[in-house]
Design a protein around this motif. Sequence first.
Motif, PDB file in Angstrom:
ATOM      1  N   LEU A  88      20.006  32.592  71.582  1.00 18.22           N
ATOM      2  CA  LEU A  88      20.699  31.543  72.330  1.00 18.22           C
ATOM      3  C   LEU A  88      21.438  30.548  71.438  1.00 18.22           C
ATOM      4  O   LEU A  88      22.617  30.256  71.688  1.00 18.22           O
ATOM      5  CB  LEU A  88      19.704  30.806  73.238  1.00 18.22           C
ATOM      6  N   PRO A  89      20.812  29.976  70.405  1.00 15.51           N
ATOM      7  CA  PRO A  89      21.577  29.011  69.581  1.00 15.51           C
ATOM      8  C   PRO A  89      22.765  29.640  68.868  1.00 15.51           C
ATOM      9  O   PRO A  89      23.813  29.003  68.723  1.00 15.51           O
ATOM     10  CB  PRO A  89      20.530  28.489  68.581  1.00 15.51           C
ATOM     11  N   LEU A  93      26.478  39.873  85.325  1.00 13.16           N
ATOM     12  CA  LEU A  93      26.823  39.673  83.921  1.00 13.16           C
ATOM     13  C   LEU A  93      26.651  40.951  83.112  1.00 13.16           C
ATOM     14  O   LEU A  93      27.372  41.182  82.136  1.00 13.16           O
ATOM     15  CB  LEU A  93      25.977  38.544  83.336  1.00 13.16           C
ATOM     16  N   ALA A  94      25.694  41.795  83.508  1.00  8.54           N
ATOM     17  CA  ALA A  94      25.531  43.078  82.824  1.00  8.54           C
ATOM     18  C   ALA A  94      26.774  43.948  82.990  1.00  8.54           C
ATOM     19  O   ALA A  94      27.162  44.685  82.067  1.00  8.54           O
ATOM     20  CB  ALA A  94      24.297  43.807  83.356  1.00  8.54           C
ATOM     21  N   LEU A 144      30.453  33.760  76.694  1.00  8.88           N
ATOM     22  CA  LEU A 144      30.031  33.032  77.885  1.00  8.88           C
ATOM     23  C   LEU A 144      29.196  33.933  78.792  1.00  8.88           C
ATOM     24  O   LEU A 144      28.140  33.533  79.300  1.00  8.88           O
ATOM     25  CB  LEU A 144      31.251  32.503  78.628  1.00  8.88           C
ATOM     26  N   ALA A 145      29.671  35.183  78.994  1.00 12.00           N
ATOM     27  CA  ALA A 145      28.902  36.137  79.797  1.00 12.00           C
ATOM     28  C   ALA A 145      27.579  36.467  79.124  1.00 12.00           C
ATOM     29  O   ALA A 145      26.535  36.569  79.783  1.00 12.00           O
ATOM     30  CB  ALA A 145      29.727  37.410  80.008  1.00 12.00           C
ATOM     31  N   PHE A 146      27.603  36.620  77.809  1.00 12.09           N
ATOM     32  CA  PHE A 146      26.386  36.954  77.065  1.00 12.09           C
ATOM     33  C   PHE A 146      25.387  35.795  77.131  1.00 12.09           C
ATOM     34  O   PHE A 146      24.177  36.017  77.295  1.00 12.09           O
ATOM     35  CB  PHE A 146      26.752  37.264  75.611  1.00 12.09           C
ATOM     36  N   PHE A 147      25.881  34.568  77.002  1.00 13.99           N
ATOM     37  CA  PHE A 147      25.001  33.397  77.073  1.00 13.99           C
ATOM     38  C   PHE A 147      24.332  33.311  78.445  1.00 13.99           C
ATOM     39  O   PHE A 147      23.125  33.060  78.546  1.00 13.99           O
ATOM     40  CB  PHE A 147      25.816  32.136  76.784  1.00 13.99           C
ATOM     41  N   GLY A 148      25.125  33.511  79.497  1.00 12.49           N
ATOM     42  CA  GLY A 148      24.543  33.499  80.834  1.00 12.49           C
ATOM     43  C   GLY A 148      23.551  34.629  81.054  1.00 12.49           C
ATOM     44  O   GLY A 148      22.506  34.447  81.694  1.00 12.49           O
ATOM     45  N   TRP A 149      23.867  35.807  80.500  1.00  9.96           N
ATOM     46  CA  TRP A 149      22.951  36.938  80.638  1.00  9.96           C
ATOM     47  C   TRP A 149      21.637  36.672  79.916  1.00  9.96           C
ATOM     48  O   TRP A 149      20.565  37.024  80.407  1.00  9.96           O
ATOM     49  CB  TRP A 149      23.616  38.195  80.087  1.00  9.96           C
ATOM     50  N   LEU A 150      21.703  36.045  78.743  1.00 16.01           N
ATOM     51  CA  LEU A 150      20.480  35.711  78.006  1.00 16.01           C
ATOM     52  C   LEU A 150      19.559  34.837  78.845  1.00 16.01           C
ATOM     53  O   LEU A 150      18.339  35.065  78.897  1.00 16.01           O
ATOM     54  CB  LEU A 150      20.833  34.988  76.702  1.00 16.01           C
ATOM     55  N   ILE A 151      20.127  33.838  79.493  1.00 15.59           N
ATOM     56  CA  ILE A 151      19.301  32.962  80.324  1.00 15.59           C
ATOM     57  C   ILE A 151      18.745  33.715  81.522  1.00 15.59           C
ATOM     58  O   ILE A 151      17.568  33.568  81.872  1.00 15.59           O
ATOM     59  CB  ILE A 151      20.132  31.743  80.778  1.00 15.59           C
TER      60      ILE A 151
END
Length: 541
Positions: free
Chosen positions: A157-158, A220-221, A190-197
């Motif tokens: 995430l960071p 997001l996947a 942005l998509a990857f960050f949302g998917w991580l959450i």
Amino acid sequence: MMRRIKFREPLAEKIKRCCLLLLLLWSSLSPVHAAALADDWQYQLESGEDCRLSTMLQADCPERDTLMFMTTNQAVRIWFKGELLYERGSFAPVRFDEGAVLHVVKLPEFQGPEPLLVELYGNSQHNPGFFNMFFLDSELEQIKRLYYFDIPVILALPVAFIILVIMAVYQYFYFHGVKRLYGFISLFMLAFFGWLISVSYFKYILLDNPAFWWYCAGILAYLLPVSSYLILAELLRNKPYAHMKWIVRAALLLFLAAMTGELAGFHTMNGLMALYYPLMGIGGLAAMVWVLKAARQGDYLCRAVLLPTCMFTVFGVFDGLTGHFHLLPWRTFITPLAVYGFAFFVIEIMRGQLRQRQMLERRTAGLEQKAALARRRSDIDALTGCFNRNRLKSLLAAGIARVQLSGGVLALLMLDIDHFKQVNDTYGHKTGDAVLMAFSKVVQSELGQYSHCIRWGGEEFMVVVNATDRDEVLALAEKIRRRIGQTEIAGKWITCSIGIAVWQEAGDRPEALFKRADTALYQAKNSGRNRVCLTDGESVN
């Protein structure tokens, strides 16, 4: 009806053993001991099916009073000591999936062995429900277990956030030629960050809405490969052998089909995963081949993007297959770790931009140096090395400013070589040029820091003099005249005439100063040459 999952295929057995070894290694960092409830406790239910799982809980460890498990598209009830302890989900078919739900149930105190009954119901109309990750432990150990499962997400995430900030800065400040690339990278991050959450466990702290996170993770996947293919398509845009646009279109078409079918109630977001993973694998493999070819041709960005392309493709397919087909007894993703490969790509972009900026600065410095040299050449007489008439105005302005600031006098000396035409006619222009060069060197050797020699044209020279008083100016002019007459100039003996004009501060102008110096020179020549004259016609010698 109950269906229990068994690993029958040799490949599945190997995957399970490897993953169990990794889990044991991971757990060794901080031991977590869960109560043994059954051998693996993984159950899959088709739509409309229900089952009941039971076990006996012993009171040998009172602190282990927290039950944790996960269900996917299932309703659940828990019966303890014959009473309903916990219920969540609809025990009737639902139109939209309820998603993956993490259940944490606090058990009441009990003394002896007590029966625990788990009742499950698959309420999705098209997707089978799944039940796994069943642990009984203390509340602290359950929190630690979730933290361990989220370690890849916590590490990623960071890094993803920093990349997003860097790309936002780059997209705002850098030129238009690369803004499309930065925009696609920002979209992917942005998509990857949302998917991580959405795939983490701490998301329930932000919002306890499993259906929302379920659909976020699914949408997001589908968007992740689309946005990543856009990055690769931009990098390979001018490569005739690369056909990334077809892969982008296929991924985008699959995304639209999945979303349209899901909105229509056909549950295609999860159902089309059978096409999603092959497309992801084939698209990633084709992209890697094209990127590798471009890298071998010297494209440093394609060489840098090869690592994250491989990592995201391999890790993504692995996580997708193990998660979709429930090949592992836990739910942890390794795809987040691929962000470190992407960080390498971003660092290479920054290094490339730094190299381009340094190259631009060197080019600018070279141009500035050439411009300064051209300006200098425009102010310097090519034959004698003195200033030419283009510099007279600025030298007079500097001299006037110096007088106004520090006092003293400013004078303009106009020099003319006597009978220079005869030198040219008798000995030729080559000798005449030599005389001019030698003459200018003698004059410059007699000048101080704030006096400058200017070749006005032909055999005429000017000297801008800053001196303490008029007597110092007259002494300098006389010294130059004597030195010229006493020095052999390019093998010839010559003399010169000098006219002097002194700057009158009140209302004087450079044009008037020049005219007075020219008049004084004319008087010196008419008085017999080889002499110094002031403006008023007074001869010094």
